[in-house]
Structures are given as C-alpha cells and as structure tokens.
Design a protein around this motif. Structure first.
Motif, short mmCIF file in Angstrom:
data_model
loop_
_atom_site.label_atom_id
_atom_site.label_comp_id
_atom_site.label_asym_id
_atom_site.label_seq_id
_atom_site.Cartn_x
_atom_site.Cartn_y
_atom_site.Cartn_z
N GLN A 167 21.01 18.75 7.29
CA GLN A 167 20.29 19.17 8.35
C GLN A 167 18.92 19.25 8.39
OE1 GLN A 167 22.13 23.01 9.22
NE2 GLN A 167 23.62 22.22 10.62
N ALA A 168 18.49 19.65 7.17
CA ALA A 168 16.92 19.75 6.82
C ALA A 168 16.33 18.21 6.86
CB ALA A 168 16.73 20.32 5.61
N ARG A 169 17.15 17.40 6.23
CA ARG A 169 16.47 15.84 6.25
C ARG A 169 16.23 15.55 7.66
NH1 ARG A 169 16.86 13.29 1.44
NH2 ARG A 169 17.63 14.47 -0.38
N ASP A 170 17.38 15.73 8.59
CA ASP A 170 17.36 15.35 9.86
C ASP A 170 16.08 16.04 10.56
OD1 ASP A 170 19.50 13.50 9.57
OD2 ASP A 170 20.94 15.09 10.34
N ARG A 171 15.67 17.23 10.46
CA ARG A 171 14.84 17.82 11.22
C ARG A 171 13.49 17.22 10.55
NH1 ARG A 171 15.36 23.19 13.07
NH2 ARG A 171 17.40 23.15 14.07
N LEU A 172 13.25 17.07 9.22
CA LEU A 172 11.97 16.26 8.68
C LEU A 172 11.83 14.94 9.29
CD1 LEU A 172 12.19 17.70 5.18
CD2 LEU A 172 10.81 18.33 6.81
N ASP A 173 12.95 14.25 9.56
CA ASP A 173 12.90 12.97 9.93
C ASP A 173 12.22 12.99 11.39
OD1 ASP A 173 13.12 9.90 9.50
OD2 ASP A 173 14.86 10.45 11.29
N GLU A 174 12.83 14.09 12.02
CA GLU A 174 12.40 13.99 13.57
C GLU A 174 11.05 14.55 13.68
OE1 GLU A 174 15.09 16.76 15.09
OE2 GLU A 174 16.83 15.52 14.77
N ALA A 175 10.61 15.28 12.61
CA ALA A 175 9.12 15.71 12.67
C ALA A 175 8.33 14.68 11.98
CB ALA A 175 9.17 16.97 12.01
N GLY A 176 8.80 13.49 11.58
CA GLY A 176 7.88 12.48 10.96
C GLY A 176 7.45 12.71 9.52
N LEU A 177 8.28 13.47 8.99
CA LEU A 177 7.96 13.81 7.62
C LEU A 177 9.05 13.39 6.59
CD1 LEU A 177 7.10 17.73 8.43
CD2 LEU A 177 5.41 15.75 7.72
N ASP A 178 8.74 13.16 5.41
CA ASP A 178 9.48 12.80 4.32
C ASP A 178 9.95 13.97 3.62
OD1 ASP A 178 9.06 9.96 5.27
OD2 ASP A 178 7.41 9.91 3.86
N VAL A 179 11.11 13.63 2.96
CA VAL A 179 11.65 14.68 1.95
C VAL A 179 11.20 14.51 0.75
CG1 VAL A 179 13.84 15.59 0.88
CG2 VAL A 179 13.97 14.87 3.22
N GLY A 180 10.55 15.22 -0.15
CA GLY A 180 10.18 15.29 -1.28
C GLY A 180 11.32 15.63 -2.57
N LYS A 181 10.64 16.38 -3.53
CA LYS A 181 11.87 16.82 -4.34
C LYS A 181 12.74 17.79 -3.90
CE LYS A 181 8.59 16.32 -8.15
NZ LYS A 181 7.89 16.80 -9.50
N VAL A 182 14.09 17.88 -4.31
CA VAL A 182 14.86 18.67 -3.99
C VAL A 182 15.40 19.36 -5.27
CG1 VAL A 182 17.28 18.93 -2.97
CG2 VAL A 182 15.68 17.28 -1.90
N LYS A 183 15.16 20.77 -5.23
CA LYS A 183 15.48 21.52 -6.29
C LYS A 183 16.45 22.45 -6.07
CE LYS A 183 11.41 23.15 -6.61
NZ LYS A 183 10.19 24.13 -7.14
N HIS A 184 17.39 22.95 -7.05
CA HIS A 184 18.43 23.98 -6.89
C HIS A 184 18.08 25.16 -7.68
CE1 HIS A 184 21.37 21.14 -4.86
NE2 HIS A 184 20.66 20.33 -5.35
N ALA A 185 18.54 26.34 -6.92
CA ALA A 185 18.44 27.69 -7.49
C ALA A 185 19.33 28.55 -6.95
CB ALA A 185 16.91 28.14 -7.00
N TYR A 186 19.58 29.52 -7.99
CA TYR A 186 20.81 30.52 -7.67
C TYR A 186 20.15 31.46 -6.70
CZ TYR A 186 23.23 29.13 -11.63
OH TYR A 186 23.96 28.36 -12.63
N SER A 187 21.20 31.78 -5.81
CA SER A 187 20.47 33.03 -4.83
C SER A 187 21.74 33.99 -4.43
CB SER A 187 20.11 32.50 -3.51
OG SER A 187 19.84 33.26 -2.52
N ASP A 188 21.49 35.29 -4.37
CA ASP A 188 22.55 36.20 -4.05
C ASP A 188 22.63 36.40 -2.43
OD1 ASP A 188 23.15 36.77 -6.55
OD2 ASP A 188 21.80 38.47 -6.87
N THR A 189 21.52 35.61 -1.67
CA THR A 189 21.67 35.99 -0.15
C THR A 189 21.91 34.78 0.65
OG1 THR A 189 19.09 35.69 -0.41
CG2 THR A 189 19.99 37.88 -0.46
#
Length: 328
Positions: free
Chosen positions: A77-99
C-alpha cells in the motif's frame, strides 16, 4: 580728391550696410501616426505575466510535494501511495516493534507530511513485529549467574521468591516463571524461585540459659543472635524469654535465630479475692496475669467461697506465677 571718400566713408556721408538674405524656413516635421495596441499585444503581455508567475511558482512550490500518510500501511500500500504522489521508493529497512503489526510501515524518511521534490525517493521502515526470545534454562544456577544469563538474552530479571528445597542448594535457582523454553518478548521480566536450602525445625530454647540455647540451635544447623534489649517474662533474669522464629517453626539451614533474654518477671499487685465466689476469684486473678490453683480439701468439695489465698491481696507477685486459693 574732394570727390573721393574721406576717412573711409562714402562721399555723400551715408553709411551703408549690405543686406543678408535669410535661409528659407525648415518645414515642420510631420508626426508619424502612433500605432494602436491591439488585442494581440494584450494577450502577449498577459501570457508573459502568467509565464513569469508560473516560473516563480514552480521554483518555489510546483516542483515539491508532501510525503503522503504511510504509517501502519502495508509495504504494498505504501508503494502505491508513493507512486500516486509521483515519488519513488528508497531503501526498505525492517525493525522490531511491539506496537506496529508485522509487515506494516513504522516510519518514513523523510517523515510523513514533509516537503519533498517530485520524483525523489522515500525510505520505509517496515515492522517485523515484536522481538521474541526463547527463555533459557536458569535452574541450578546461582542467583547472580541466572540474572546475568537472562540479561544476555535481552530479558529482565524479575521478582525473586524463596522456597525450601531438599534438592537445590541454598542460593541457587529452583525454577523460573515463565518456564525455560517459553518464547517471550524481548525485555520481558522473568520471576525466579531461589532455594532457601533444606528446611529445619526450630527447637524450643525458651527458658534455657544462652549458652545451652546456642549449642542446641547450632546442632540444628542454625546461627544465633542475641538481641540488645531484654524483656520482662516468667523466666528468670538472663534466661531466654523469647525467640524468632518461634519454636516449632521452619527455617533454612544456616538461618539466624534471634534470642531475647529475660530481665525477670514483672511484679504485679495481687487482687484480694477472699470471700469471693470461686468463679469471681479466678476471673480477677487471671485477668491480673496470674495462674490459679484451687485447694478444696475435704471440707471444700462442695464449697464455693474463697477462704484464703497464697499471696495476700495487695502484695506483689511475679507475673505468670500461680496463686493458690483455698475454698470452703
């Protein structure tokens, strides 16, 4: 010579000047007709103004956009939103999250709502869910070592309770809660149960001399501490008046029993019960802190009146001592 000029003047004495012919006047310059501004010139001017304004707008704002709201969106979904806004996807990192749920966006760089040039890239941080740890087996370790093992795994040593154990030595861990092998979130607290050693039945040393009491307690595997204060008690001065833990209680081997010594019984005034009924006399004496012994003899088997008492009323006697009443 008289007809000639005299002194440079003509003979008739009239001074004459030559007449200059004026140049012909310059004809006036004719004014060229001023061309009229037509609709085409107005259109050109408007277009020029619009062009300049558009250029200024583009330099200041037109080439920028804002990072769209992407938090808690899936990566797709984030990639689609960025494409619609005329923006590219940069680095994709992963991290742990409790929330934030696994697979959803935790944060962006630049942040959501920040201004960014069109066609620039936005980096994403995607959640891997909570960081989990498999609980190590810390049973059989000394408490300090068990705590160290838990911290090395990213866990927090929690509350410590103590229990008797005939199998696990004193000061070593009996068990943990949650149990070993359980998968828990990193940073979770782990409660520990630590051995107090084998249980020991505390012997009764009240009324003993201190040295005798120490020997008996040491034989049971216990240590002894003598309290600084002394108290009145039924025991003679210098004898053990009370102990902690109480007699018959349970202690761990090596535990300390505190002994409080007596400073002798407290002297109390004896109530006068002569002439009272037996029940009234007993109640008065017991309320005052005495034990009561009845002496009925043959003549008092059916009597109900106190004829005399072993300590006269008004005198003092040790608290807890026995007062004998004679009944007739």
């Amino acid at each position: 010579e008289g007809d000639g000029a005299h002194g440079g003047f003509p003979a008739d004495g009239v001074h004459r000047t030559s007449r200059l012919t004026a140049p012909p006047p310059v004809p006036p310059r004719s004014r060229l007709p001023r061309p009229r501004r037509g609709p085409l010139a107005i259109v050109v001017a408007v277009l020029l103004v619009l062009g300049v304004g558009t250029g200024v707008w583009y330099i200041n704002s037109g080439q920028f956009t804002k990072v769209p709201p992407l938090l808690s969106k899936t990566e797709a979904q984030a990639r689609d939103r960025l494409d619609e806004a005329g923006l590219d996807v940069g680095k994709v990192k992963h991290a742990y999250s409790d929330t934030v749920e696994r697979g959803k966006v935790i944060s962006t760089d630049p942040g959501v709502g920040d201004r960014i040039r069109k066609n620039d890239s936005v980096s994403l941080t995607v959640s891997d869910g909570p960081d989990t740890v498999k609980l190590p087996d810390v049973s059989g370790y000394r408490l300090d070592k068990a705590r160290e093992l838990l911290e090395d795994e990213g866990l927090e040593p929690g509350m410590v309770t103590k229990a008797f154990s005939g199998e696990v030595a004193k000061g070593f861990v009996i068990s943990s809660k949650p149990g070993s092998g359980t998968t828990v979130r990193a940073g979770s607290a782990v409660a520990l149960v630590v051995s107090k050693g084998s249980p020991v039945d505390v012997p009764d040393v009240t009324g003993d001399d201190p040295e005798d009491a120490k020997a008996e307690l040491a034989e049971a595997g216990l240590k002894v501490r003598i309290a600084d204060e002394r108290v009145n008690s039924e025991y003679d001065s210098g004898q053990v008046a009370r102990q902690t833990p109480d007699p018959g209680g349970r202690a761990a081997e090596g535990d300390t029993v505190t002994l409080t010594l007596s400073k002798g019984p407290r002297m109390i005034e004896v109530p006068d019960v002569v002439g009272d009924s037996v029940d009234d006399a007993k109640r008065k004496l017991e309320d005052a802190g005495f034990n009561v012994d009845e002496d009925r003899g043959l003549l008092g088997l059916f009597g109900d009146t106190v004829e005399k008492q072993s300590v006269d009323g008004g005198d003092t006697a040790p608290e807890g001592s026995t007062i004998k009443i004679t009944i007739r």
